[in-house]
Design an enzyme around this catalytic site. Structure first.
Site, PDB file in Angstrom:
ATOM      1  N   LYS A 102      77.720 -31.915  81.583  1.00 16.28           N
ATOM      2  CA  LYS A 102      78.959 -31.362  81.036  1.00 16.28           C
ATOM      3  C   LYS A 102      80.067 -31.327  82.103  1.00 16.28           C
ATOM      4  O   LYS A 102      79.799 -31.603  83.273  1.00 16.28           O
ATOM      5  CB  LYS A 102      78.691 -29.978  80.439  1.00 16.28           C
ATOM      6  CG  LYS A 102      77.603 -29.977  79.346  1.00 16.28           C
ATOM      7  CD  LYS A 102      78.032 -30.679  78.064  1.00 16.28           C
ATOM      8  CE  LYS A 102      76.890 -31.032  77.135  1.00 16.28           C
ATOM      9  NZ  LYS A 102      76.287 -29.925  76.401  1.00 16.28           N
TER      10      LYS A 102
HETATM   11  C1  LIG Z   1      75.484 -29.323  75.376  1.00 11.68           C
HETATM   12  C2  LIG Z   1      75.943 -28.806  74.073  1.00 11.68           C
HETATM   13  C3  LIG Z   1      75.478 -27.604  73.534  1.00 11.68           C
HETATM   14  C4  LIG Z   1      74.360 -26.809  74.146  1.00 11.68           C
HETATM   15  O1  LIG Z   1      74.535 -26.478  75.469  1.00 11.68           O
HETATM   16  P1  LIG Z   1      73.253 -26.140  76.394  1.00 11.68           P
HETATM   17  O2  LIG Z   1      73.879 -25.581  77.625  1.00 11.68           O
HETATM   18  O3  LIG Z   1      72.532 -27.416  76.629  1.00 11.68           O
HETATM   19  O4  LIG Z   1      72.436 -25.141  75.663  1.00 11.68           O
HETATM   20  C5  LIG Z   1      76.030 -27.160  72.344  1.00 11.68           C
HETATM   21  N1  LIG Z   1      76.971 -27.873  71.690  1.00 11.68           N
HETATM   22  C6  LIG Z   1      77.425 -29.044  72.159  1.00 11.68           C
HETATM   23  C7  LIG Z   1      78.465 -29.780  71.405  1.00 11.68           C
HETATM   24  C8  LIG Z   1      76.907 -29.562  73.359  1.00 11.68           C
HETATM   25  O5  LIG Z   1      77.335 -30.738  73.810  1.00 11.68           O
END
Ligand SMILES: *Cc1c(COP(=O)(O)O)cnc(C)c1O
Length: 386
Positions: free
Chosen positions: A184
């Site tokens: 991310k």
């Molecule tokens: C990565 C992601 C999540 C979940 O995040 P985590 O930190 O992996 O639990 C939720 N929604 C979207 C759109 C994502 O890309």
């Protein structure tokens, strides 16, 4: 090294990040200490919001947000199918039903007209997803939310660093949730954040992440008291000081990370449309794109093979393409539990057959990106019909 594998995304960690974490390891606090609040304050300021709640990951951020908004049995929340399953899973954690609204074919963002058509007496809110890092049409979504007294949540896990008409992602909906998973925009290893204008919602989410306990242990320490109360059931969804120190250090570099992602996307924008059979997604006017993903659509009619073969050929050539996402309503759990099936969201289903995410992350060099373009170009040329 021209033959190394280029993943679709990866973290960018510097010596400053490592020093920030090491400092915490030498301090008195490992889990909830001063860094949590420091990270919350810095993050809130960065996205121009009054309240931020740091939490264990992006999924628990969604869970805490829905719970604080009162989502429960009998409720429906409108979500897009073109997202990571957590957007919908967290609705199910609350005992409610996700209702899938199809996406726009050119952006794969939630289609406001579809959302409006699905609002019922059970609808509690809308969870929009800034797919690939592009903010949704919040003007249209807000209108629907206001007209029907619904909450509007932005699952902004892709979009930290982005903006819409000059307003930063994080400030576009009632609440916005973020993930700090390594792929991310910034990372804490595992981690998440919710931002909101609403002080009560923020307080409820802080309680929710800590067993439902209404005073944190530092407040109790100050009061010299052993006493605490559980008002509503919560969980242990805490994030620790080591993670928040990393987050603080990463947040300082967000602007540079976003700028670098945009440079790579610009290079792709110049080169990809020249490859027959490939089309990038559209970007709407007013969008400051965060480019968590760079998604292209394959023109399968021009090709001898399907997406699976293109995927394999590129992976074998060291290009870590990926597919985001299997439409959530097609997962067996959703079919079994909610009776969803093919035909529910035809635009997302058709897009799913032909999308590929190309590598994009701040640590990519121009020559990495050139190699992606050349390899993809050669691959497409070899798989074209006739
Ligand atoms: C990565 C992601 C999540 C979940 O995040 P985590 O930190 O992996 O639990 C939720 N929604 C979207 C759109 C994502 O890309």
């Amino acid at each position: 090294m021209s033959d190394k594998f280029i993943p679709y995304g990866r973290q960018t960690i510097g010596e400053d990040d490592i020093a920030a974490v090491a400092e915490v390891l030498r301090s008195d606090w490992l889990t909830t200490g001063p860094k949590v609040e420091e990270f919350e304050k810095a993050f809130a300021a960065k996205v121009g919001m009054p309240h931020a709640v740091a939490i264990s990951n992006g999924t628990t951020a969604l869970h805490a947000a829905y719970a604080a908004l009162g989502v429960g049995p009998g409720d429906e929340v409108i979500v897009p199918p073109m997202t990571f399953a957590a957007t919908a899973n967290a609705v199910v954690y609350c005992g409610a039903k996700p209702v899938f609204a199809d996406v726009d074919p050119d952006t794969l963002l939630l289609d406001p007209a579809r959302v409006a058509s699905l609002v019922s007496s059970k609808t509690k809110g809308i969870a929009a997803v800034d797919y690939a890092g592009q903010p949704c049409d919040y003007k249209a979504l807000k209108k629907i939310a206001t007209a029907h007294k619904l909450f509007l949540l932005d699952d902004a896990c892709h979009a930290l660093g982005g903006s819409l008409d000059g307003a930063p992602v994080g400030s576009l909906a009632d609440l916005s949730t973020f993930s700090f998973h390594p792929v991310k925009p910034i990372t804490t290893g595992e981690g998440g954040m919710i931002v909101t204008h609403d002080a009560d919602l923020a307080a409820r989410m802080k309680t929710f992440r800590n067993h439902g306990i209404t005073a944190d242990f530092r407040t109790r320490e100050k009061l010299g008291s052993w006493f605490y109360e559980i008002d509503a059931l919560g969980y242990n969804f805490r994030i620790c000081d080591m993670q928040c120190a990393l987050g603080l250090s990463q947040l300082k570099k967000l602007d540079a990370f976003t700028a670098r992602r945009r440079e790579i996307a610009k290079l792709y924008d110049r080169r990809i449309p020249a490859i027959p059979g490939l089309k990038p997604l559209n970007v709407r006017p007013g969008v400051g794109h965060a480019y968590h993903l760079y998604v292209v659509r394959l023109d399968l009619e021009q090709m001898k093979v399907g997406r699976a073969e293109v995927f394999k050929l590129l992976r074998d050539a060291g290009i870590g393409v990926n597919v985001h996402y299997v439409p959530v309503h097609l997962h067996p759990f959703y079919r079994r539990t909610f009776g969803t099936q093919e035909g529910l969201c035809p635009v997302a289903e058709a897009a799913y057959q032909r999308i590929l995410s190309l590598p994009v992350f701040p640590g990519m060099t121009d020559s990495d990106a050139e190699r992606v373009v050349e390899t993809v170009g050669n691959c497409m040329a070899s798989l074209r019909k006739g």
